[in-house]
Design a protein around this motif. Structure first.
Motif, short mmCIF file in Angstrom:
data_model
loop_
_atom_site.label_atom_id
_atom_site.label_comp_id
_atom_site.label_asym_id
_atom_site.label_seq_id
_atom_site.Cartn_x
_atom_site.Cartn_y
_atom_site.Cartn_z
N THR A 28 0.85 -0.99 0.07
CA THR A 28 -0.15 0.01 0.07
C THR A 28 0.89 1.37 -0.06
O THR A 28 0.53 2.16 -0.67
CB THR A 28 -0.76 0.00 1.25
N ARG A 29 1.83 1.08 0.89
CA ARG A 29 2.73 2.41 0.77
C ARG A 29 3.52 2.54 -0.41
O ARG A 29 3.68 3.76 -0.97
CB ARG A 29 3.76 2.32 2.04
N ILE A 30 3.95 1.57 -1.14
CA ILE A 30 4.57 1.57 -2.54
C ILE A 30 3.67 2.14 -3.43
O ILE A 30 3.96 3.09 -4.32
CB ILE A 30 5.15 0.24 -2.81
N VAL A 31 2.50 1.79 -3.35
CA VAL A 31 1.63 2.36 -4.41
C VAL A 31 1.34 3.84 -4.16
O VAL A 31 0.96 4.55 -5.16
CB VAL A 31 0.29 1.45 -4.40
N CYS A 36 1.64 9.30 -5.51
CA CYS A 36 1.59 10.67 -5.18
C CYS A 36 3.03 11.16 -4.86
O CYS A 36 3.18 12.17 -3.99
CB CYS A 36 0.74 10.65 -3.63
N GLY A 37 4.20 10.26 -4.94
CA GLY A 37 5.40 10.82 -4.59
C GLY A 37 6.06 11.91 -5.51
O GLY A 37 5.49 12.13 -6.81
N LEU A 281 12.13 1.41 -12.20
CA LEU A 281 11.69 0.06 -11.54
C LEU A 281 11.71 0.30 -10.09
O LEU A 281 11.79 -0.58 -9.29
CB LEU A 281 12.48 -1.05 -12.02
N ALA A 282 11.86 1.70 -9.91
CA ALA A 282 12.10 1.96 -8.20
C ALA A 282 11.37 3.25 -8.02
O ALA A 282 10.77 4.01 -8.81
CB ALA A 282 13.54 1.90 -7.74
N LEU A 283 11.51 3.66 -6.61
CA LEU A 283 10.95 4.99 -6.22
C LEU A 283 11.97 6.20 -6.15
O LEU A 283 11.47 7.29 -5.80
CB LEU A 283 10.38 4.41 -4.81
#
Length: 329
Positions: A28-31, A36-37, A281-283
Motif C-alpha cells: 500500500t505504501r509503495i502504491v 503521490c510521490g 523500476l524503483a521509487l
C-alpha cells in the motif's frame, strides 16, 4: 552456495535468508509513493545517447566496454565479443504493449553489433532476459552461457541445446581463451509466480590471460564478494548494479554506496555502474543512483567510469565529476 531441493521441480535458494516478498501494508505504501510521490522518476529532457553502427565497434582498446543501457554491456577482450543480459527492446515486460518503457533510446540494434561470441545471462527476470532480443541473437553464432535452469527458456525460444551452457556457482566455461565463471549473487528468479526459484541467478567472473573482469548481474549485498576476490580476483574492472534499490527490497538490490563497498570487497580497479537510468523500476529519482555512486566513490578513492549509453570506454577512462547528462558528449 545455492541450494537445490530434490523435489519435482528444481528450486534454488540464496546462501542466507533473503526477503523477496513485502507485506500488504508495504504494498500500500509503495502504491501511494508511485501515485503521490514527488520523485523525478523519468527524465525531463531527452537523455544523451551515442548511436552506434557495426563498423563503429572496431575496438582500439583491449578490453573495451560499451554500455547499451541497464545491464546490457558489450565486452570486447582477446578478440572476443561478450554481450551481457541483452535487452534491446523498448519495454522490459512480457509484451511490447505495456510494462516499464526505456528512459532513453537504444544505442543500436542486434544487427548493428559486431559478431557476438558469447551471450552471458545473470538470471531470468524480464529486465535481464528479453525474448525479442534473444530470438534475434539466435541468428548469430554465439554461445549462450547461463545459470542452471535458464536453458529451458532459451530452448523454448528456439536456441539450439548445443549452444547453451548452464552453470552452477563456481563452475566455469572456457571459449576462445576466455574463461567465464558463475559466481554467487543474492537475488532470486522467476518470470511469473509459478516458476520463482526454478532457475539459478549468478554474477560472473570473466578472465583471459591479461585481464579479470567482474559482471555483477543483479544482487543484494552479502559477505561472499570477498571470497570471489580471493578465488578469482583481483579484478581490473567491476560492472556493478547501482539502481532500482528500495528499503522494501533491500536484500536483493545494492544501493550505490553498497556497490562501492562491493567493488572494494572484490579488489576492483575501475568501477563501471550498470542497472540504472534505463528502466523506471524503483521509487528514487531516475538519475539519483549515479549521483550517489560518484559521491561514495570519491569518498572511498574509487575510480569510476560512467559512460553515457553507447559510448565505448577502456581501463583508462575514469570520471570524477558530474554525471554524463550534465556534460556535453
Amino acid at each position: 552456495m545455492a541450494k537445490q531441493n530434490s523435489i519435482s521441480q528444481s528450486r534454488f535458494e540464496n546462501s542466507l535468508p533473503t526477503k523477496v516478498w513485502f507485506s500488504a501494508k508495504d504494498a500500500t505504501r509503495i502504491v501511494h509513493r508511485l501515485l503521490c510521490g514527488n520523485e523525478k522518476r523519468v527524465p525531463e529532457q531527452k537523455v544523451p545517447v551515442e548511436y552506434r553502427t557495426r563498423d563503429s565497434f572496431a575496438a582500439n582498446m583491449d578490453p573495451a566496454f560499451t554500455w547499451l543501457g541497464w545491464n546490457t554491456m558489450l565486452i570486447q577482450m582477446s578478440g572476443m565479443a561478450i554481450l551481457t543480459d541483452p535487452v534491446l527492446s523498448h519495454r522490459a515486460s512480457p509484451t511490447g504493449l505495456w510494462g516499464p518503457a526505456r528512459l532513453h533510446d537504444v544505442p543500436c540494434g542486434v544487427s548493428d553489433l559486431p559478431d557476438i561470441d558469447v551471450v552471458l545471462i545473470s538470471h531470468d527476470h524480464y529486465d535481464h532476459l528479453d525474448r525479442t532480443t534473444i530470438r534475434a541473437l539466435r541468428r548469430t553464432g554465439a554461445a549462450f552461457v547461463v545459470p542452471s535452469g535458464v536453458g529451458r527458456i532459451l530452448r523454448r525460444w528456439g536456441v539450439s541445446a548445443e549452444r547453451i551452457h548452464e552453470l552452477r556457482w563456481w563452475e566455469d566455461f572456457t571459449i576462445g581463451g576466455i574463461t567465464l565463471t558463475a559466481t554467487p549473487a543474492r537475488h532470486y528468479s522467476g518470470r511469473g509466480l509459478a516458476d520463482r526459484y526454478a532457475s539459478l541467478w549468478a554474477s560472473w567472473g570473466i578472465s583471459d590471460s591479461s585481464h579479470k573482469v567482474f559482471f555483477g548481474g543483479d544482487t543484494g549485498y552479502f559477505d561472499g564478494f570477498s571470497e570471489i576476490a580471493e578465488r578469482l580476483g583481483p579484478f581490473d574492472v567491476t560492472m556493478l548494479p547501482i539502481g532500482a534499490y528500495s528499503r522494501y527490497w533491500k536484500d536483493v538490490h545494492l544501493t550505490p554506496e553498497q556497490a562501492v563497498k562491493v567493488h572494494k570487497d572484490l579488489e576492483g580497479g575501475v568501477l563501471i555502474p550498470i542497472h540504472y537510468a534505463t528502466f523506471n523500476l524503483a521509487l528514487h529519482d531516475w538519475h539519483e543512483p549515479l549521483v550517489r555512486c560518484l559521491e561514495a566513490a570519491k569518498a572511498q578513492s574509487v575510480h569510476v567510469s560512467c559512460p553515457p549509453p553507447g559510448r565505448t570506454v577502456g581501463l583508462d577512462d575514469t570520471v570524477w565529476r558530474s554525471p554524463w547528462w550534465n556534460r556535453p558528449i
